[in-house]
Scaffold this motif. Structure first.
Motif, PDB file in Angstrom:
ATOM      1  N   SER A 154     -84.666  44.319  56.261  1.00  0.00           N
ATOM      2  CA  SER A 154     -85.484  43.455  57.101  1.00  0.00           C
ATOM      3  C   SER A 154     -85.483  44.026  58.514  1.00  0.00           C
ATOM      4  N   LYS A 155     -86.314  43.447  59.394  1.00  0.00           N
ATOM      5  CA  LYS A 155     -86.384  43.970  60.765  1.00  0.00           C
ATOM      6  C   LYS A 155     -85.109  43.686  61.546  1.00  0.00           C
ATOM      7  N   THR A 156     -84.227  42.805  61.018  1.00  0.00           N
ATOM      8  CA  THR A 156     -82.950  42.529  61.679  1.00  0.00           C
ATOM      9  C   THR A 156     -81.860  43.504  61.256  1.00  0.00           C
ATOM     10  N   GLY A 157     -82.152  44.398  60.295  1.00  0.00           N
ATOM     11  CA  GLY A 157     -81.157  45.347  59.820  1.00  0.00           C
ATOM     12  C   GLY A 157     -80.396  44.876  58.600  1.00  0.00           C
ATOM     13  N   ARG A 158     -80.701  43.659  58.097  1.00  0.00           N
ATOM     14  CA  ARG A 158     -80.069  43.181  56.869  1.00  0.00           C
ATOM     15  C   ARG A 158     -80.850  43.657  55.658  1.00  0.00           C
ATOM     16  N   LEU A 159     -80.205  43.589  54.483  1.00  0.00           N
ATOM     17  CA  LEU A 159     -80.913  43.927  53.256  1.00  0.00           C
ATOM     18  C   LEU A 159     -81.960  42.875  52.948  1.00  0.00           C
ATOM     19  N   ALA A 160     -83.142  43.316  52.527  1.00  0.00           N
ATOM     20  CA  ALA A 160     -84.175  42.376  52.100  1.00  0.00           C
ATOM     21  C   ALA A 160     -83.720  41.679  50.820  1.00  0.00           C
ATOM     22  N   PRO A 161     -83.894  40.366  50.713  1.00  0.00           N
ATOM     23  CA  PRO A 161     -83.472  39.650  49.497  1.00  0.00           C
ATOM     24  C   PRO A 161     -84.151  40.210  48.253  1.00  0.00           C
ATOM     25  N   ARG A 162     -83.421  40.239  47.165  1.00  0.00           N
ATOM     26  CA  ARG A 162     -83.946  40.802  45.929  1.00  0.00           C
ATOM     27  C   ARG A 162     -85.139  40.021  45.367  1.00  0.00           C
ATOM     28  N   ASN A 163     -85.287  38.750  45.738  1.00  0.00           N
ATOM     29  CA  ASN A 163     -86.414  37.990  45.222  1.00  0.00           C
ATOM     30  C   ASN A 163     -87.695  38.227  46.022  1.00  0.00           C
ATOM     31  N   MET A 164     -87.628  39.144  46.973  1.00  0.00           N
ATOM     32  CA  MET A 164     -88.819  39.558  47.709  1.00  0.00           C
ATOM     33  C   MET A 164     -89.425  40.793  47.036  1.00  0.00           C
ATOM     34  N   GLU A 165     -90.759  40.812  46.950  1.00  0.00           N
ATOM     35  CA  GLU A 165     -91.416  41.995  46.408  1.00  0.00           C
ATOM     36  C   GLU A 165     -91.106  43.209  47.278  1.00  0.00           C
ATOM     37  N   GLY A 166     -90.815  44.330  46.631  1.00  0.00           N
ATOM     38  CA  GLY A 166     -90.546  45.555  47.365  1.00  0.00           C
ATOM     39  C   GLY A 166     -89.150  45.667  47.931  1.00  0.00           C
ATOM     40  N   ALA A 167     -88.252  44.722  47.582  1.00  0.00           N
ATOM     41  CA  ALA A 167     -86.893  44.757  48.133  1.00  0.00           C
ATOM     42  C   ALA A 167     -86.092  45.932  47.592  1.00  0.00           C
ATOM     43  N   VAL A 168     -86.402  46.372  46.388  1.00  0.00           N
ATOM     44  CA  VAL A 168     -85.714  47.503  45.768  1.00  0.00           C
ATOM     45  C   VAL A 168     -86.695  48.664  45.651  1.00  0.00           C
ATOM     46  N   LEU A 169     -86.287  49.832  46.113  1.00  0.00           N
ATOM     47  CA  LEU A 169     -87.128  51.023  46.022  1.00  0.00           C
ATOM     48  C   LEU A 169     -87.038  51.581  44.606  1.00  0.00           C
ATOM     49  N   GLU A 170     -88.111  51.500  43.865  1.00  0.00           N
ATOM     50  CA  GLU A 170     -88.107  51.950  42.481  1.00  0.00           C
ATOM     51  C   GLU A 170     -88.343  53.450  42.365  1.00  0.00           C
TER      52      GLU A 170
END
Length: 269
Positions: A154-170
């Motif tokens: 996220s823009k705060t430097g935390r990991l994007a939650p997994r339930n967000m689209e695109g949170a994991v780089l496939e």
């Protein structure tokens, strides 16, 4: 669980599930034995008690409960590792617990104190520049600042939650590009504000870059190639090393023999 045996020869450290989100006593012992066989550094991977959700579901626990579950899980892994003539090197929280420790300061203090009370020599893996890292250092633990190749921030430097689209780089390409950016600039490109996977919300674009604070700039990366074998005069894995070092001066390179024992010996000197 999974491809442990296939992966173990190619890694330098492993996080061992403590039974709360995955694993069981027999699997833990087998994994410890496998890791010790390949001289892989061992770490405990405590989590919320959530087998069904693989430790990825949020739980609201008191600081005392966080302290107790951390102490219990890490001690269990440390005991198995010691019995198999090994040494536990580090601790890293798993899943929802890892993320909650960045938001809940009381839980973070309890977690760090539990690790320190059990063994002050253990290193604690923390999100680079995150709140847990500062708390852990404050209680006297050595901190390893961690960044992720395959997770969006996220823009705060935390990991994007997994339930967000695109949170994991496939894509492997996207993950490698993120690693290169981390090494060259100490930054990541945060995820765009997309709808939640199940919510259907629209959004706007976030700023292009987000600073991941901490020790990214001082990370040391070793890239190895291998000497020729089987009668060949050249091993392609070693020919790429000069190119990599020219482009990324901060990395270290070594050319090693293909035999595991000899390569391990050479890396010590």
């Amino acid at each position: 669980v999974g491809q442990d045996a296939a992966l173990m020869p190619f890694i330098t450290s492993a996080n061992l599930a403590c039974g709360a989100h995955g694993g069981d006593p027999v699997t833990l012992m087998k994994t410890v034995d496998l890791a010790l066989e390949h001289r892989v550094a061992l770490g405990a991977h405590p989590s919320f008690p959530d087998l069904a959700g693989f430790g990825r579901r949020e739980m609201m626990l008191s600081p005392r409960e966080v302290y107790a579950l951390t102490l219990h899980q890490v001690a269990a892994v440390q005991g198995v590792v010691a019995a198999r003539r090994g040494m536990l090197r580090h601790v890293k929280a798993h899943g929802a617990l890892y993320n909650q420790l960045e938001r809940n300061l009381e839980a973070a203090v309890s977690f760090a104190r539990a690790v320190h009370d059990l063994n002050p020599e253990l290193k604690l893996y923390c999100l680079s520049g995150g709140k847990l890292a500062g708390i852990a250092a404050g209680v006297g633990l050595s901190v390893v600042h961690e960044v992720f190749a395959d997770r969006k921030y996220s823009k705060t430097g935390r990991l994007a939650p997994r339930n967000m689209e695109g949170a994991v780089l496939e894509s492997v390409k996207d993950a490698l590009e993120q690693v290169v950016q981390l090494l060259e600039k100490g930054t990541v490109r945060p995820r765009r504000r997309q709808k939640r996977a199940r919510a259907g919300e629209g959004g706007t674009r976030t700023p292009e870059h987000s600073r991941v604070q901490g020790q990214v700039a001082s990370v040391k990366v070793l890239v190895t190639g291998f000497k020729p074998f089987g009668g060949e005069t050249v091993n392609p894995s070693s020919t790429v090393l000069p190119y990599l070092q020219a482009r990324f001066p901060q990395i270290h390179t070594r050319v090693l023999p293909v035999e595991f024992e000899r390569s391990w010996f050479e890396l010590q000197f």
